[in-house]
Design an enzyme around this catalytic site. Structure first.
Site, short mmCIF file in Angstrom:
data_model
loop_
_atom_site.label_atom_id
_atom_site.label_comp_id
_atom_site.label_asym_id
_atom_site.label_seq_id
_atom_site.Cartn_x
_atom_site.Cartn_y
_atom_site.Cartn_z
N SER A 145 36.89 34.48 31.95
CA SER A 145 37.58 35.30 30.96
C SER A 145 38.57 34.47 30.15
O SER A 145 38.19 33.53 29.48
CB SER A 145 38.25 36.48 31.66
OG SER A 145 38.66 37.46 30.73
N ASP A 275 29.41 44.21 30.27
CA ASP A 275 30.82 43.82 30.27
C ASP A 275 31.56 44.68 29.25
O ASP A 275 31.35 44.55 28.05
CB ASP A 275 30.94 42.33 29.93
CG ASP A 275 32.34 41.77 30.11
OD1 ASP A 275 33.31 42.52 29.92
OD2 ASP A 275 32.45 40.57 30.44
N HIS A 304 32.59 42.98 33.76
CA HIS A 304 33.40 41.80 33.49
C HIS A 304 33.71 41.05 34.80
O HIS A 304 33.53 39.84 34.88
CB HIS A 304 34.69 42.23 32.79
CG HIS A 304 35.51 41.09 32.29
ND1 HIS A 304 35.03 40.17 31.38
CD2 HIS A 304 36.80 40.71 32.56
CE1 HIS A 304 35.98 39.28 31.11
NE2 HIS A 304 37.05 39.58 31.81
#
Length: 324
Positions: A145, A275, A304
């Site tokens: 991320s 996601d 995610h």
């Protein structure tokens, strides 16, 4: 200096001290600031136990698992988490002979919470200084991320001379924000909403994210893990309020397209097809299209936070890449 020590300063030395102070005061502020910045740039990175102190005085906490002779794997975490979020993957890699280093980004976890410098350039430079302090080479460097942005900016600013392979996991590059040149991004209103929620009730925001879209626990038929939710929440609340607030801008508005063009090592891109936080088309697939010879692996239905929800599959895929 104590009062007794002050009394022992002889007149000539006192005059010299006053003269030096006056000379500094007479200098233009820009000159003094420039000298301070130059001194900081030339300062040595200090290592103390499980922390380093960066050249601008920020303490960065890190974990160092596995055999010291193993090939180093450096893993960068997501927002607003810390090194603990990598526990499953780090444990798996260390048990398979790799030396695994995970760190708490500035403002997160057990690291310092500086008021300023909560941006991708500083994140990347902190990472570079950690790598320098541990003298790591032939590294497998991967980020999840926001950590994927940190990795991309590291390559953009510091190159790949110490790097063997790269990984982007559910990562924010190339650019999360919708712009004229990035029409597939998310509108600014999304990130303004996160900022507003953070100011209004950061604790509730983190609880809502962890129990909802981060792990797709808001999808029909999902079976939320209260342990995973609690761990995410605890990590988030350990981070600094100002640091995580500033980081929203860092992960959403930083353009990594030029950084990705500098990737010249084998690169693995892993992204969940469902996601809800960092949509795959604007992120994983777009990054894989920019990075030459990148290998893209997508997980159908994955959220995610796939390093937790799909950890067996992820750990196997990443280990295979590391060993290849």
């Amino acid at each position: 200096m104590s009062s007794s020590a002050r009394q022992q300063v002889n007149p000539s030395r006192r005059s010299a001290m006053v003269g030096a102070a006056a000379a500094v005061a007479a200098l233009p502020l820009a000159t003094v600031a420039g000298d301070s910045q130059a001194a900081a740039a030339g300062a040595k990175v200090q290592k103390h136990g499980s922390t380093i102190t960066t050249r601008d005085g920020v303490e960065i906490y890190y974990k160092d698992w596995g055999p010291r002779g193993g090939q180093p794997v450096v893993l960068s975490h997501g927002w607003p988490l810390n090194a603990d979020s990598w526990e499953s993957a780090a444990f798996h890699l260390a048990n398979n002979g790799f030396r695994v280093i995970t760190h708490d980004r500035r403002g997160h976890g057990r690291s310092s919470q500086p008021w300023d410098g909560n941006d991708m350039d500083h994140y990347a430079d902190d990472l570079a200084q950690l790598i320098e302090a541990l003298d790591l080479k032939n590294i497998i460097l991967a980020g999840f991320s926001t950590g994927g942005g940190e990795v991309a900016r590291y390559v953009g600013r510091h190159g790949t001379k110490r790097i063997a392979k790269l990984g982007l996991i559910s990562a924010v590059p190339p650019l999360m924000l919708k712009t004229d040149t990035n029409p597939g991004g998310l509108p600014m209103s999304v990130f303004d909403g996160i900022r507003a929620a953070s100011v209004a009730n950061r604790a509730q925001l983190y609880l809502d994210l962890a129990s909802g879209p981060f792990y797709n626990y808001n999808r029909p038929g999902a079976k939320p893990s209260q342990g995973i939710i609690a761990a995410w929440y605890a990590q988030g609340m350990q981070a600094g309020h100002k640091n995580t607030y500033d980081s929203i801008k860092a992960f959403s508005e930083t353009d990594f397209r030029d950084d990705l063009k500098k990737f010249d090592k084998p690169t693995l891109v892993i992204h969940g097809e469902d996601d809800q936080i960092v949509p795959i088309d604007a992120a994983g697939r777009a990054s894989a299209a920019i990075v030459k010879h990148a290998k893209l692996i997508t997980y159908p239905g994955a959220p995610h936070g796939l390093t937790d929800t799909h950890k067996e599959q992820f750990n196997a895929d990443f280990l295979a890449f590391a060993k290849s």
